[in-house]
Design an enzyme around this catalytic site. Structure first.
Site, PDB file in Angstrom:
ATOM      1  N   GLU A 254      11.479  -2.575  22.827  1.00  9.74           N
ATOM      2  CA  GLU A 254      12.646  -3.452  23.020  1.00  9.74           C
ATOM      3  C   GLU A 254      13.732  -2.930  22.096  1.00  9.74           C
ATOM      4  O   GLU A 254      13.585  -2.968  20.872  1.00  9.74           O
ATOM      5  CB  GLU A 254      12.272  -4.892  22.702  1.00  9.74           C
ATOM      6  N   CYS A 288      20.183  -8.666  19.470  1.00  5.75           N
ATOM      7  CA  CYS A 288      20.207  -7.574  20.445  1.00  5.75           C
ATOM      8  C   CYS A 288      20.805  -8.016  21.772  1.00  5.75           C
ATOM      9  O   CYS A 288      21.383  -7.226  22.507  1.00  5.75           O
ATOM     10  CB  CYS A 288      18.786  -7.069  20.664  1.00  5.75           C
TER      11      CYS A 288
HETATM   12  P1  NAD Z   1      15.589   0.163  13.294  1.00  4.86           P
HETATM   13  O1  NAD Z   1      15.234   0.923  14.502  1.00  4.86           O
HETATM   14  O2  NAD Z   1      16.411   0.813  12.259  1.00  4.86           O
HETATM   15  O3  NAD Z   1      14.264  -0.310  12.538  1.00  4.86           O
HETATM   16  C1  NAD Z   1      13.273  -1.076  13.187  1.00  4.86           C
HETATM   17  C2  NAD Z   1      11.938  -0.801  12.527  1.00  4.86           C
HETATM   18  O4  NAD Z   1      11.556   0.559  12.762  1.00  4.86           O
HETATM   19  C3  NAD Z   1      11.944  -0.982  11.012  1.00  4.86           C
HETATM   20  O5  NAD Z   1      10.741  -1.592  10.635  1.00  4.86           O
HETATM   21  C4  NAD Z   1      12.029   0.447  10.506  1.00  4.86           C
HETATM   22  O6  NAD Z   1      11.508   0.626   9.209  1.00  4.86           O
HETATM   23  C5  NAD Z   1      11.179   1.165  11.538  1.00  4.86           C
HETATM   24  N1  NAD Z   1      11.428   2.603  11.654  1.00  4.86           N
HETATM   25  C6  NAD Z   1      12.606   3.252  11.471  1.00  4.86           C
HETATM   26  N2  NAD Z   1      12.435   4.587  11.717  1.00  4.86           N
HETATM   27  C7  NAD Z   1      11.139   4.755  12.057  1.00  4.86           C
HETATM   28  C8  NAD Z   1      10.360   5.895  12.405  1.00  4.86           C
HETATM   29  N3  NAD Z   1      10.876   7.124  12.483  1.00  4.86           N
HETATM   30  N4  NAD Z   1       9.037   5.702  12.689  1.00  4.86           N
HETATM   31  C9  NAD Z   1       8.495   4.473  12.639  1.00  4.86           C
HETATM   32  N5  NAD Z   1       9.182   3.365  12.296  1.00  4.86           N
HETATM   33  C10 NAD Z   1      10.489   3.503  12.017  1.00  4.86           C
HETATM   34  O7  NAD Z   1      16.258  -1.191  13.807  1.00  4.86           O
HETATM   35  P2  NAD Z   1      16.870  -2.357  12.924  1.00  4.86           P
HETATM   36  O8  NAD Z   1      18.141  -1.859  12.326  1.00  4.86           O
HETATM   37  O9  NAD Z   1      15.802  -2.923  12.056  1.00  4.86           O
HETATM   38  O10 NAD Z   1      17.197  -3.465  14.032  1.00  4.86           O
HETATM   39  C11 NAD Z   1      18.375  -3.506  14.759  1.00  4.86           C
HETATM   40  C12 NAD Z   1      18.188  -2.881  16.121  1.00  4.86           C
HETATM   41  O11 NAD Z   1      17.144  -3.516  16.808  1.00  4.86           O
HETATM   42  C13 NAD Z   1      19.398  -3.012  17.020  1.00  4.86           C
HETATM   43  O12 NAD Z   1      19.585  -1.803  17.718  1.00  4.86           O
HETATM   44  C14 NAD Z   1      18.996  -4.107  17.995  1.00  4.86           C
HETATM   45  O13 NAD Z   1      19.644  -4.088  19.236  1.00  4.86           O
HETATM   46  C15 NAD Z   1      17.541  -3.845  18.138  1.00  4.86           C
HETATM   47  N6  NAD Z   1      16.839  -5.040  18.603  1.00  4.86           N
HETATM   48  C16 NAD Z   1      16.395  -5.071  19.900  1.00  4.86           C
HETATM   49  C17 NAD Z   1      15.759  -6.218  20.377  1.00  4.86           C
HETATM   50  C18 NAD Z   1      15.285  -6.331  21.802  1.00  4.86           C
HETATM   51  O14 NAD Z   1      14.548  -7.254  22.089  1.00  4.86           O
HETATM   52  N7  NAD Z   1      15.673  -5.442  22.682  1.00  4.86           N
HETATM   53  C19 NAD Z   1      15.572  -7.306  19.526  1.00  4.86           C
HETATM   54  C20 NAD Z   1      16.050  -7.226  18.223  1.00  4.86           C
HETATM   55  C21 NAD Z   1      16.674  -6.084  17.760  1.00  4.86           C
HETATM   56  O1  6OD Z   2      13.394 -14.407  22.423  1.00  5.98           O
HETATM   57  C1  6OD Z   2      12.723 -13.384  22.354  1.00  5.98           C
HETATM   58  O2  6OD Z   2      11.548 -13.340  22.719  1.00  5.98           O
HETATM   59  C2  6OD Z   2      13.325 -12.163  21.836  1.00  5.98           C
HETATM   60  N1  6OD Z   2      12.552 -11.064  21.865  1.00  5.98           N
HETATM   61  C3  6OD Z   2      14.575 -12.199  21.343  1.00  5.98           C
HETATM   62  C4  6OD Z   2      15.266 -11.074  20.867  1.00  5.98           C
HETATM   63  C5  6OD Z   2      16.357 -11.236  20.095  1.00  5.98           C
HETATM   64  C6  6OD Z   2      17.057 -10.083  19.630  1.00  5.98           C
HETATM   65  O3  6OD Z   2      17.768 -10.041  18.656  1.00  5.98           O
END
Ligand code: NAD
Ligand code: 6OD
Length: 486
Positions: A254, A288
């Site tokens: 996600e 997100c």
């Molecule tokens: P990020 O990708 O920087 O980090 C997420 C996790 O991955 C952290 O625990 C980090 O330590 C780990 N990580 C980073 N590099 C890694 C690697 N090479 N190998 C393994 N693990 C690694 O994301 P973030 O800044 O924590 O979160 C924000 C992002 O998450 C935004 O892009 C947002 O859109 C996305 N997000 C998506 C959803 C969804 O449901 N689609 C939900 C919430 C957040």
């Molecule tokens: O509601 C959820 O299950 C979900 N995964 C929400 C994601 C939020 C993102 O910032």
């Protein structure tokens, strides 16, 4: 200051290499916790414990017994509600009401809902004709996939981590969780809950640290991790997918979004303003599913921009527990730099700044926090990086449109495809547009209204696979077919 260790095989353990890192408050930049960074030895121990637990007491539980335990986890989270709210507020700096009304209750619900699903969802069965006329019976059996690596982000730490741990455990797997380095507190607290209710040792493990060359990479490269579920940036997903290809491990991703909000002139105007305000600015825009591109039908455009501006200019900044506060800081100074770089880029690209665009003046200690002004722009070209790239901050660009076809094309002109929110009183149009927007999740006259039985995930670079309801069972179990000749 809190001392946070890793949680491995039911025990809190420090780092064998003695490395610790600091967690700072987003609100005033004070150090609030010292975290033990898991090295390769701790990750190995956690994965070994998780693997062992699959065939131990946990693996022998009947589904009903497992479901009962997960209900107890949810109840214990609710009993320790204030501790979870405090921990999540400390990590994120977001207002108390967001934690207590949305993020923490959803964490508890993630255990109950998936416990119910695993108990109630049937598997498939097919009767088959055979030449001898006696036939054969096929039936499906779901078995746990094994050790699941859960890599979580910081923006809604407890909700997003339990959204994966809940179904993974309901299906009988064991987990090793790598919370974000920015938000380790609630994952650690959940370890205490697991012990309190008697979840067997090794079923739930937490390793703290960073991504590359740290706990995240050690976990996702580990050969005994059977599948990886990840929420975070699309770029990180790409790195994890490479790691998962070694050993051909399954992934559920996600990832990022650059979501469009589509507002037709026939909408309920006040509701649309409230909805777009929430979708762009809740959690300081760090959702997100949030809306960073807003398209408004031309007759409503000027009124819409003016009304959203007024609402945004009335947000109340402050500490999470201060009265009436509905707007918090960004997660970190580093993230603030990123968001401010887009504020600068918008200016450079000729945006009209309707409101915001900078750093607010905060009093006293708050001046050290990761604050930015909520921001609205108009008049940018769609090719600007501000329109094309995910900013993940409290900002949106608003552009007018004239026809349904035009707005569908604008909404789809993105590498991302996570979600959209459509505002109209014309239901026929809502169905028509919803079918044509290339995203995983569409809301009509609402936003972030979640039924956990529904499919959740992104199209294009926003994700791989779906979780939620039975879709979570698809990822967290291996389906076997048994064919019996009659
Ligand atoms: P990020 O990708 O920087 O980090 C997420 C996790 O991955 C952290 O625990 C980090 O330590 C780990 N990580 C980073 N590099 C890694 C690697 N090479 N190998 C393994 N693990 C690694 O994301 P973030 O800044 O924590 O979160 C924000 C992002 O998450 C935004 O892009 C947002 O859109 C996305 N997000 C998506 C959803 C969804 O449901 N689609 C939900 C919430 C957040
Ligand atoms: O509601 C959820 O299950 C979900 N995964 C929400 C994601 C939020 C993102 O910032």
């Amino acid at each position: 200051m809190r001392q946070i260790d890793n949680f491995i095989n039911g025990e809190f353990v420090a780092s064998s290499v003695g490395r610790r890192f600091e967690k700072r408050s987003p609100v005033d930049n004070r150090v609030i916790a010292s975290i033990a960074e898991a090295g390769q030895p701790e990750v190995d121990q956690a994965v070994t414990a998780a693997k062992r637990a699959l065939t131990g007491e946990w693996g022998k539980l009947a589904t009903n017994e497992r479901v009962d335990l997960l209900y107890q986890v949810a109840d214990e989270i609710t009993r320790r509600f204030d501790d979870f709210v405090d921990a999540e507020m400390a990590d994120t700096g977001q207002p108390q009401h967001v934690m207590s009304q949305v993020f923490i209750p959803r964490g508890a619900a993630n255990f109950k809902v998936f416990a119910d699903i695993i108990k109630n969802v049937p598997t498939e069965s097919f009767h088959m004709d055979t030449p001898d006329g006696r036939g054969a019976l096929n039936y499906g059996v779901r078995v746990p996939k094994g050790v699941i690596g859960v890599v979580a982000p910081w923006n809604a730490p407890f909700l997003l981590m339990t959204w994966k741990v809940g179904p993974a455990l309901a299906c009988g797997n064991t987990v090793v969780v790598k919370p974000s380095e920015e938000s380790p507190l609630t994952a650690t607290l959940l370890g205490e809950v697991m012990n309190k209710v008697g979840i067997p040792k090794g079923v739930y493990n937490v390793i703290n640290g960073f991504g590359p060359d740290s706990a995240g990479e050690f976990l996702t490269r580990h050969k005994d991790v059977d599948a990886i579920t990840f929420t975070g940036e699309t770029r990180t997903g790409s790195a994890i997918m490479k790691a998962a290809s070694d050993g051909i491990r399954d992934v559920s991703f996600e990832m990022g979004g650059k979501n469009a909000g589509i507002v037709f002139a026939d909408c309920d105007f006040d509701k649309a303003i409230d909805g777009i305000f929430r979708s762009a600015f809740l959690n300081t825009g760090q959702v997100c599913l949030g809306t960073e591109r807003v398209y408004v039908e031309r007759p409503a455009f000027d009124r819409f921009v003016a009304a959203l501006k007024e609402k945004v200019e009335n947000v109340k900044f402050g500490r999470p527990t201060d009265n009436g506060v509905n707007y918090g800081p960004l997660i970190s100074q580093e993230h603030r730099q990123k968001v401010l770089s887009y504020y600068a880029k918008a200016k450079e690209d000729g945006a009209t700044i309707v409101t915001g665009g900078g750093v607010p003046e905060m009093p006293g200690e708050l001046a050290e926090g990761a604050w930015v002004q909520p921001t609205i722009w108009t008049d940018l070209q769609e090719s600007s990086a501000v329109i094309q790239e995910e900013i993940f901050g409290p900002c949106c660009h608003i552009r007018p449109f004239d026809t349904e076809e035009e707005v569908i094309e604008l909404a789809n002109a993105s590498d991302y495809g996570l979600s959209t929110t459509i505002w109209t009183d014309n239901l026929t149009r809502a169905h028509r547009v919803a079918a044509k927007v290339d995203v995983g999740i569409t809301w009509v006259n609402s936003w972030f209204l979640r039924d956990l039985r529904t499919a959740f995930g992104g199209a294009k670079t926003s994700g791989i696979g779906r979780e939620g309801g039975v879709h979570s069972l698809e990822f967290y179990t291996e389906m076997r077919n048994v064919c019996i000749k009659m």
